[in-house]
Design a protein around this motif. Sequence first.
Motif, PDB file in Angstrom:
ATOM      1  N   TYR A  68       0.868  -1.184   0.000  1.00 57.17           N
ATOM      2  CA  TYR A  68       0.000   0.000   0.000  1.00 57.17           C
ATOM      3  C   TYR A  68       0.902   1.230   0.000  1.00 57.17           C
ATOM      4  O   TYR A  68       1.512   1.575   1.012  1.00 57.17           O
ATOM      5  CB  TYR A  68      -0.938  -0.018   1.206  1.00 57.17           C
ATOM      6  N   SER A  70       0.630   4.484  -0.017  1.00 55.59           N
ATOM      7  CA  SER A  70       0.481   5.631   0.878  1.00 55.59           C
ATOM      8  C   SER A  70       0.936   5.310   2.301  1.00 55.59           C
ATOM      9  O   SER A  70       1.280   6.223   3.053  1.00 55.59           O
ATOM     10  CB  SER A  70      -0.960   6.151   0.879  1.00 55.59           C
ATOM     11  N   ARG A  80      -3.363   9.818   5.411  1.00 50.67           N
ATOM     12  CA  ARG A  80      -3.463   8.727   4.448  1.00 50.67           C
ATOM     13  C   ARG A  80      -4.797   8.774   3.710  1.00 50.67           C
ATOM     14  O   ARG A  80      -4.863   8.457   2.524  1.00 50.67           O
ATOM     15  CB  ARG A  80      -3.292   7.372   5.137  1.00 50.67           C
ATOM     16  N   LEU A  84      -5.352   8.523  -0.329  1.00 53.30           N
ATOM     17  CA  LEU A  84      -6.219   7.555  -1.005  1.00 53.30           C
ATOM     18  C   LEU A  84      -7.201   8.257  -1.935  1.00 53.30           C
ATOM     19  O   LEU A  84      -7.483   7.772  -3.039  1.00 53.30           O
ATOM     20  CB  LEU A  84      -6.956   6.697   0.025  1.00 53.30           C
ATOM     21  N   LYS A  88      -7.785   7.771  -6.103  1.00 47.91           N
ATOM     22  CA  LYS A  88      -9.105   7.627  -6.734  1.00 47.91           C
ATOM     23  C   LYS A  88      -9.330   8.701  -7.783  1.00 47.91           C
ATOM     24  O   LYS A  88      -9.893   8.438  -8.840  1.00 47.91           O
ATOM     25  CB  LYS A  88     -10.210   7.674  -5.679  1.00 47.91           C
ATOM     26  N   LEU A 103      -7.518  -1.286  -1.357  1.00 43.35           N
ATOM     27  CA  LEU A 103      -7.510   0.167  -1.410  1.00 43.35           C
ATOM     28  C   LEU A 103      -6.855   0.621  -2.720  1.00 43.35           C
ATOM     29  O   LEU A 103      -6.058  -0.124  -3.312  1.00 43.35           O
ATOM     30  CB  LEU A 103      -6.755   0.727  -0.198  1.00 43.35           C
ATOM     31  N   ASP A 105      -4.431   2.474  -3.402  1.00 46.74           N
ATOM     32  CA  ASP A 105      -2.976   2.616  -3.414  1.00 46.74           C
ATOM     33  C   ASP A 105      -2.259   1.269  -3.405  1.00 46.74           C
ATOM     34  O   ASP A 105      -1.035   1.212  -3.344  1.00 46.74           O
ATOM     35  CB  ASP A 105      -2.514   3.471  -2.231  1.00 46.74           C
TER      36      ASP A 105
END
Length: 164
Positions: A68, A70, A80, A84, A88, A103, A105
Amino acid sequence: MSTDAVFYQAAALCLTCPDDDFVARLPLLREAAPQLREFTDHAAVTPLQELAAHYVQVFDSKNRHSLYLSRWHDGDTRRRGMSLVRFKEVYEAYGMEFTGEELPDFLPAVLEFTARTGNTDLLTEHRDRLEQLRRRLGDFGTPYACVLDAVCAAMPIAGTGTRP
């Protein structure tokens, strides 16, 4: 599909938790992305249960090998959430809605986005984090380090569009 797109898609598949579909695709991945052969050759001779257990061991959040992106910069802080949202927004700018279980990221999702769009901005923006992950995986002694080696080698230098 360009050779870069095929490579990024193959790398995304190599960095997801292995399952029966992954094992079935290994011959295709091996031929389509020769940069990943060291990893795909290892995966081809390793039992699926062992591959899956190793994946969990390597990428468990306790091991500091997070996929991930981030988390490398923001950790588990409020900041964070904004990172995210940024991921998006980049997806949406290309008409893609992020609906994955992971997620936005998640490195395999970013690699798939890059494969579909040709846009390497998210990767180059996180080059330092990817290099840090690559080094940590190498130090850990996992075959997944080969995948990150190839991803880092394929990324253009930020702002130049050329590879190192």
